[in-house]
Design a protein around this motif. Sequence first.
Motif, short mmCIF file in Angstrom:
data_model
loop_
_atom_site.label_atom_id
_atom_site.label_comp_id
_atom_site.label_asym_id
_atom_site.label_seq_id
_atom_site.Cartn_x
_atom_site.Cartn_y
_atom_site.Cartn_z
N SER A 238 77.36 34.28 28.96
CA SER A 238 76.44 35.41 29.13
C SER A 238 77.12 36.65 29.72
O SER A 238 76.66 37.78 29.50
N LYS A 239 78.21 36.47 30.46
CA LYS A 239 78.87 37.61 31.11
C LYS A 239 79.77 38.40 30.16
O LYS A 239 80.34 39.42 30.57
N PHE A 240 79.89 37.96 28.94
CA PHE A 240 80.79 38.63 28.01
C PHE A 240 80.10 39.71 27.18
O PHE A 240 80.74 40.36 26.37
N GLY A 241 78.82 39.89 27.38
CA GLY A 241 78.11 40.93 26.64
C GLY A 241 77.55 40.41 25.33
O GLY A 241 78.08 39.46 24.73
N ALA A 242 76.49 41.06 24.87
CA ALA A 242 75.78 40.58 23.68
C ALA A 242 76.32 41.19 22.39
O ALA A 242 76.14 40.64 21.31
N GLY A 243 77.01 42.32 22.48
CA GLY A 243 77.38 43.05 21.27
C GLY A 243 78.72 42.70 20.65
O GLY A 243 78.99 43.06 19.51
N VAL A 244 79.58 41.98 21.38
CA VAL A 244 80.93 41.73 20.88
C VAL A 244 80.90 40.72 19.73
O VAL A 244 80.15 39.75 19.75
N VAL A 245 81.73 40.97 18.72
CA VAL A 245 81.91 40.05 17.59
C VAL A 245 83.39 39.68 17.54
O VAL A 245 84.26 40.55 17.44
N TYR A 246 83.69 38.39 17.59
CA TYR A 246 85.07 37.93 17.72
C TYR A 246 85.71 37.69 16.35
O TYR A 246 85.10 37.13 15.43
N ASP A 247 86.98 38.10 16.25
CA ASP A 247 87.78 37.80 15.07
C ASP A 247 88.49 36.46 15.22
O ASP A 247 88.84 35.83 14.22
#
Length: 334
Positions: A238-247
């Motif tokens: 949850s602390k990594f943010g909701a918007g990031v998309v990982y490659d």
Amino acid sequence: MAIYASSSSPTQKGIVITVPVLVLSVSVAAIMLFLLFSSLSSCDCPASAPPLESFAGGRGGAGGGDVGAKVRISPTKEDIEWVKDQIRVNGLHMQDNVLRKGINPRTRAQQLEDLIQYKGISHYEEPESNNHTALPCPGELLVEEHHSNYGEPWAGGRDVFEFLAEAAHLSPSSQVLEIGCGTLRVGLHFIRYLNPEHYQCLERDELSLMAALRYELPSQGLLYKRPLIVRGEDMEFSKFGAGVVYDLIYASAVFLHMPDKLVWVGLERLASKLRPYNGRIFVSHNIKFCSRLGGEECTKRLTSLGLAYLGKHTHDSLLFNHYEIWFEFKRFKA
């Protein structure tokens, strides 16, 4: 002798050019051309860039058009042959290469004893409140004891980075998440390669985090990359943010030590954060969390998360007699 340039008009006089003048003019022109070419050959002009296809990194995934994507990650066959040739021509032999002690030949254990006894390398005896150290670091980290806390050499981190970065077709603009980065044996290489704030990690061990944040990042000059390294367990992101998309999401010898149920919890939470189609999940050593279910049941469960198993890879080490097995997954729908 004279050369005449005549005009069609009978009223104009011819222009006379004597031979000595002509010879002098040609000589001056030749000298000027010589000086011009000499200056061009000695200038510090940049060499022409090699073709794009000569760089392995040019395959980039997201952000593949970045300049950084054109830079090779791992050495070429020619690089290896070159360094082998340098060893040969210099008459170097592995059995003769015993490291020599310096003027202060203390072992790690002896260095640590001095650090504890004297509160620092320079025998600092004032109260700790007056210590001028910008980032106080435990002696265990200063003597790099954490480099020995792995089942293989610290250099293996470079091997892992090279394989994953190329297998996932990463570029500096890619987003990477490591599950269990420890003391950044692998993570340091990703942090150096990626753009600032593009590397994230979830790690549960406090001492490993201490080594990563208070020694490795400062000592490698990588604090400016601002990696997000979070202490946590139970696969809580949850602390990594909701918007990031990982490659790329990877776990190196981590899922081996987790209950299968917890691994599936993590996959369920991360599946929607993996870039569709081109994003990759890599897991090392084995995927018993999957195989213990049976092939059909595992495939069914992965499919329910939008994930697909792509296959197994064996990666050989560059520096020592070692190889690792990696299992690859992708997200097959948006």
